[in-house]
Design an enzyme around this catalytic site. Sequence first.
Site, PDB file in Angstrom:
ATOM      1  CB  THR A   1      35.124  29.156  46.251  1.00 60.78           C
ATOM      2  OG1 THR A   1      35.778  29.504  45.024  1.00 60.78           O
ATOM      3  CG2 THR A   1      35.999  28.197  47.043  1.00 60.78           C
TER       4      THR A   1
ATOM      5  CD  GLU B   1      35.224  36.205  42.299  1.00 64.83           C
ATOM      6  OE1 GLU B   1      35.336  35.300  43.145  1.00 64.83           O
ATOM      7  OE2 GLU B   1      35.874  37.263  42.339  1.00 64.83           O
TER       8      GLU B   1
ATOM      9  CB  THR C   1      44.292  27.784  35.947  1.00 61.94           C
ATOM     10  OG1 THR C   1      43.155  28.596  36.159  1.00 61.94           O
ATOM     11  CG2 THR C   1      43.835  26.405  35.639  1.00 61.94           C
TER      12      THR C   1
ATOM     13  CG  ASN D   1      36.419  39.711  44.695  1.00 60.72           C
ATOM     14  OD1 ASN D   1      37.064  38.750  45.083  1.00 60.72           O
ATOM     15  ND2 ASN D   1      35.880  39.774  43.488  1.00 60.72           N
TER      16      ASN D   1
ATOM     17  CE  LYS E   1      37.647  27.286  43.359  1.00 61.07           C
ATOM     18  NZ  LYS E   1      38.233  28.625  43.798  1.00 61.07           N
TER      19      LYS E   1
END
Length: 398
Positions: free
Chosen positions: A147, A270, A184, A393, A173
């Site tokens: 993603t 991220e 996870t 986000n 991922k």
Amino acid sequence: MKALDFKVNGFLFSGISAGIKKDGKRDLGLIYSQVPAQVAGLFTTNAVKAAPVLLDRQRIKGGCCQAVVINSGNANACTGKEGLRDAKKATSLVAKGLGIKESFVLASSTGVIGVPLPMERMEEGIRRVIEALSPDGWMETVEAIMTTDTFPKVEMITCRVKGKSVKICGMVKGAGMIRPNLATMLSFIVTDANIKAPLLQQILDEVAEFSYNRITIDGETSTNDTVLLLANGKSGHPPISRMDRDGALFQLRLLEVCQNLAKSVVKDGEGATKFVEICVKGARNREDGKRAAYAIAHSPLVKTAFFGMDANWGRIVCAIGHSGSRIDPSRIDVFFDRMPIVKNGMGVGRQLEEKAADVIKNSSFKVTVHLHQGKSQFSVFTTDLSIDYVKINASYRS
């Protein structure tokens, strides 16, 4: 690493674009064992569980799996009875297309929460993803489960078990919403070892405790977290049903695979610019060490200080203080790598603090806290918290 490196006896893989993602990238993957495989699994402990998690938790009790269908771009979470029907429909289509038992097919999803699966696209995609199955399709599957990941996360290792060569290949991922507890993100591991399901589950439980359960990016636990380990026995060694020397060797090599996968998730956090190990020593017991380590790793103030390369040790001591761990503030020591920054609960002075500050300018470093309360130790891997994390986000559903 070339796809050829990830060939595993008796396994086929594929990944295609089924039109689930808006950008047209691969979003539907399939893992297929040509013979029924023993299976072990770990799932999210979030009370809000996605439909595929609910389905898999029931089916995995049988101990056998032959196929896993995975989609990205849609989590199929908070979708009610319709979501569960859609997950079952997807596994039914896979089973029919492969000519195997539906109970031997598991499903995983990742992506936006609260949106029904686009079943027309899924149905057509499942037909094509079955047709695309190949011994060389590993990396296509990996791409299909991604993603916000910025790079594919894979590991491969070989070892000898009872005189036979065994391969273990893993993919994962995940880059955000990472605070796994018994699982996870999405991780799939395949091996041609011959290990019975109960022992396989025991091995995976123990391995996860020192890999997937030691990482955090933002303190969030997903609705979809899943780890599946499939062992199809095609290496040809006698079955292992109790822990012995060979079982212990397999567990050690699996741990190596899972630790590397877990660390790769943190490194791809991220917006992350720092890879940080938080190690708490001298705790009264393991739980105290764990509380203190996670309090530091989850603190937005600590993480933003790391991003700003500010050696603000007061934030670390503050996090320890509200962690719930039993401490004596006057005995706490803190080090950045090997450089002391706190001694007996107080700063070590400007000169040493400046040297410690140089450490956190690196992309990777270790924070060691010594509580001087006992002999227990606990480590966790984490990241800083950057402006890009907020941007990613803030626009995730856009």
